[in-house]
Design a protein around this motif. Structure first.
Motif, PDB file in Angstrom:
ATOM      1  N   CYS A  64       1.107  -1.138   0.199  1.00  0.00           N
ATOM      2  CA  CYS A  64       0.035  -0.384   0.262  1.00  0.00           C
ATOM      3  C   CYS A  64       0.981   1.373   0.434  1.00  0.00           C
ATOM      4  CB  CYS A  64      -0.863   0.253   1.092  1.00  0.00           C
ATOM      5  SG  CYS A  64      -2.492  -1.250   1.465  1.00  0.00           S
ATOM      6  N   GLY A  65       1.802   0.884   0.062  1.00  0.00           N
ATOM      7  CA  GLY A  65       3.019   2.055  -0.118  1.00  0.00           C
ATOM      8  C   GLY A  65       4.729   1.818   0.238  1.00  0.00           C
ATOM      9  N   ALA A  66       5.046   2.872  -0.198  1.00  0.00           N
ATOM     10  CA  ALA A  66       7.129   2.757   0.192  1.00  0.00           C
ATOM     11  C   ALA A  66       7.711   3.949   1.312  1.00  0.00           C
ATOM     12  CB  ALA A  66       7.782   2.927  -1.057  1.00  0.00           C
ATOM     13  N   LEU A  67       7.891   3.708   2.115  1.00  0.00           N
ATOM     14  CA  LEU A  67       8.784   4.662   3.139  1.00  0.00           C
ATOM     15  C   LEU A  67       9.770   4.955   3.532  1.00  0.00           C
ATOM     16  CD1 LEU A  67       6.743   6.373   6.097  1.00  0.00           C
ATOM     17  CD2 LEU A  67       7.508   4.184   7.107  1.00  0.00           C
ATOM     18  N   ASP A  68       9.661   5.776   3.027  1.00  0.00           N
ATOM     19  CA  ASP A  68      12.084   6.811   3.562  1.00  0.00           C
ATOM     20  C   ASP A  68      11.747   8.080   4.121  1.00  0.00           C
ATOM     21  OD1 ASP A  68      14.440   6.192   3.236  1.00  0.00           O
ATOM     22  OD2 ASP A  68      14.159   6.553   0.691  1.00  0.00           O
ATOM     23  N   GLY A  69      13.007   8.555   3.802  1.00  0.00           N
ATOM     24  CA  GLY A  69      13.123  10.149   4.418  1.00  0.00           C
ATOM     25  C   GLY A  69      14.347  10.557   3.395  1.00  0.00           C
ATOM     26  N   LYS A  70      14.187  11.824   3.549  1.00  0.00           N
ATOM     27  CA  LYS A  70      15.483  12.755   2.745  1.00  0.00           C
ATOM     28  C   LYS A  70      15.968  13.736   4.105  1.00  0.00           C
ATOM     29  CE  LYS A  70      16.520  10.355  -0.761  1.00  0.00           C
ATOM     30  NZ  LYS A  70      17.096   9.546  -1.137  1.00  0.00           N
ATOM     31  N   HIS A  71      17.542  13.800   3.877  1.00  0.00           N
ATOM     32  CA  HIS A  71      17.384  16.091   4.463  1.00  0.00           C
ATOM     33  C   HIS A  71      17.480  16.464   3.824  1.00  0.00           C
ATOM     34  CE1 HIS A  71      19.274  13.796   8.538  1.00  0.00           C
ATOM     35  NE2 HIS A  71      20.762  12.588   7.749  1.00  0.00           N
ATOM     36  N   ILE A  72      17.052  17.764   4.504  1.00  0.00           N
ATOM     37  CA  ILE A  72      17.153  18.846   3.322  1.00  0.00           C
ATOM     38  C   ILE A  72      18.018  19.379   4.237  1.00  0.00           C
ATOM     39  CG2 ILE A  72      15.076  20.661   3.238  1.00  0.00           C
ATOM     40  CD1 ILE A  72      13.920  18.154   1.824  1.00  0.00           C
ATOM     41  N   ALA A  73      18.611  20.045   3.797  1.00  0.00           N
ATOM     42  CA  ALA A  73      20.052  20.949   3.925  1.00  0.00           C
ATOM     43  C   ALA A  73      19.671  22.234   4.193  1.00  0.00           C
ATOM     44  CB  ALA A  73      20.957  20.843   2.897  1.00  0.00           C
ATOM     45  N   ILE A  74      19.721  22.829   5.744  1.00  0.00           N
ATOM     46  CA  ILE A  74      19.434  24.782   5.728  1.00  0.00           C
ATOM     47  C   ILE A  74      20.204  24.934   7.223  1.00  0.00           C
ATOM     48  CG2 ILE A  74      16.867  24.026   6.453  1.00  0.00           C
ATOM     49  CD1 ILE A  74      17.516  23.992   9.079  1.00  0.00           C
TER      50      ILE A  74
END
Length: 433
Positions: A189-199
């Motif tokens: 029902c979906g694929a889960l992951d994350g990424k960094h957003i540089a600030i």
């Protein structure tokens, strides 16, 4: 006077002396500030001539370049704002009223279309405010004020339409059918992951936003469907957290555990007779659960386990591609964003809304940047992998986090993927290459 009274009197006089010194120092500082303020020269002009309304209409990108591109070169207009002219017009019509200002006696308000054009150019190119100032002939301090407002207006106008996580079995079932049809992973029902957003490092934040890669960031954790659309996002995590930590504290996990997510009831996979729960696809950062399947991460895997990993990873590839085309369209996400954390969250959420809108309105756009498979199902890497991309999250793996029921479920998936009922003709060749 002697004894305790004398000591108290001396302490009192000492404190009074210290206070007098502090008062004298404050008076000196105040006098210096007043002198410095008096030395400041008055403004030579209210607005610099080259930033005037007349010059903006004559030379600014919005009234000159964008008009030319719209009339003569639609492809270049798309490259300039990362959207067709029709999509830009829709934004002006729907978002424009939310960011409209009233004219005053001192000056006329900027028209909504100009604000939206500058915001889109900022998201598409990552240009800093001074660069946009010279391009559009709008002061950079004004730009810094309305870009967050426009992004918030985009979120308010489109979030319910663009980022709508299913909540009922009838809404989840088409997503699972799409995963089965496109990626041969039933019940996903979906694929889960994350990424960094540089600030940029926020003031007085210490190491709160400092990640293991050595820079400051926020974390975008997302659930993606088989068509590369974002179903759910969490942009609240700071850079020091892993995707598993953010997921464990999220509303999504709570809904998965208490069943309020609305997945369909377990039923047999194609050409099978045993009921199988519906689940998400993740990587090794997440704990194995009956509602979250991930590849094996052990040494000395068997051929069947390698095939299972290939099948799960093939379905999970959609989330990597979704992040890839999100960042290639809105290249601000590839830079170090200079705004504060709250503003960055609003901007990233607006980027996700616009990404989903483009997938809904123009699903074929940017497909050339996606990973593809040739006639023999060999992976052809997408163009998004060639350019810079957002940073991966730290994979924090803890011991004994996988439940026994989830391990049994993955073992049944292994048997299914290696049986005549669930296998695909090319899977043996994929793991032997």
């Amino acid at each position: 006077m002697n004894g305790p009274n004398e000591e108290l009197f001396l302490q009192y006089m000492f404190i009074q002396g210290q206070q007098a010194v502090l008062d004298a120092q404050a008076a000196v500082i105040l006098r210096r500030r007043r002198r410095r303020r008096n030395r400041i020269q008055p403004r030579s002009c209210w607005v610099r001539p080259w930033l005037s309304v007349e010059r903006r209409l004559q030379f600014g990108h919005y009234d000159r370049l964008m008009v030319e591109l719209r009339m003569e070169d639609q492809q270049s207009f798309f490259n300039f704002l990362r959207m067709p002219a029709e999509m830009f017009d829709e934004l002006v019509n729907r978002v424009g009223p939310r960011c409209h200002k009233i004219d005053t006696n001192c000056r006329k308000a900027l028209e909504p279309g100009l604000k939206i054009a500058i915001t889109m150019r900022h998201l598409a190119s990552g240009d800093k405010y001074p660069t946009l100032q010279y391009d559009f002939r709008v002061p950079r301090n004004t730009i810094s004020l309305f870009i967050p407002e426009v992004c918030q207006a985009i979120v308010d106008e489109y979030k319910v339409e663009a980022i709508s996580c299913p909540t009922t079995p009838d809404e989840w079932r088409p997503i699972a059918d799409n995963f089965q049809r496109k990626w041969n992973v039933p019940h996903a029902c979906g694929a889960l992951d994350g990424k960094h957003i540089a600030i940029r490092a926020p003031a007085n934040s210490g190491t709160l936003y400092h990640n293991y890669k050595g820079f400051f960031s926020l974390v975008l954790l997302a659930l993606v469907d088989a068509d590369y659309k974002f179903l759910w996002v969490d942009i609240g995590g700071n850079g020091a957290m892993s995707d598993a930590q953010i997921y464990n504290a999220s509303e999504l996990k709570d809904c998965l555990e208490d069943g309020s997510i609305g997945f369909p009831d377990p039923d047999p996979m194609p050409y099978d007779d045993k009921k199988m729960p519906y689940f998400l696809l993740g990587d090794d950062a997440f704990g194995l659960r009956t509602y979250l399947m991930k590849p094996y991460s052990i040494r000395g895997m068997t051929k069947e386990q390698h095939i299972t990993n290939y099948r799960i990873s093939r379905g999970r590839r959609v989330v990597e591609n979704a992040f890839g085309i999100l960042a290639q369209r809105w290249q601000l996400l590839l830079t170090t964003m200079m705004q504060g954390p709250d503003t960055v969250r609003t901007i990233v959420e607006a980027c996700v809304c616009l990404h989903n809108l483009m997938r809904l309105r123009y699903p074929a756009l940017q497909n050339i940047q996606l990973d593809m498979e040739d006639d023999n199902h060999n992976l052809v890497p997408g163009l998004w992998r060639v350019d810079a991309n957002m940073h991966e999250l730290d994979r924090v793996v803890g011991p004994n986090r996988d439940t026994i029921a989830a391990k049994k479920q993955r073992e049944y998936l292994r048997l299914y993927f290696n049986s005549p009922a669930g296998s695909v003709p090319w899977q043996d060749r994929m793991i032997s290459d």
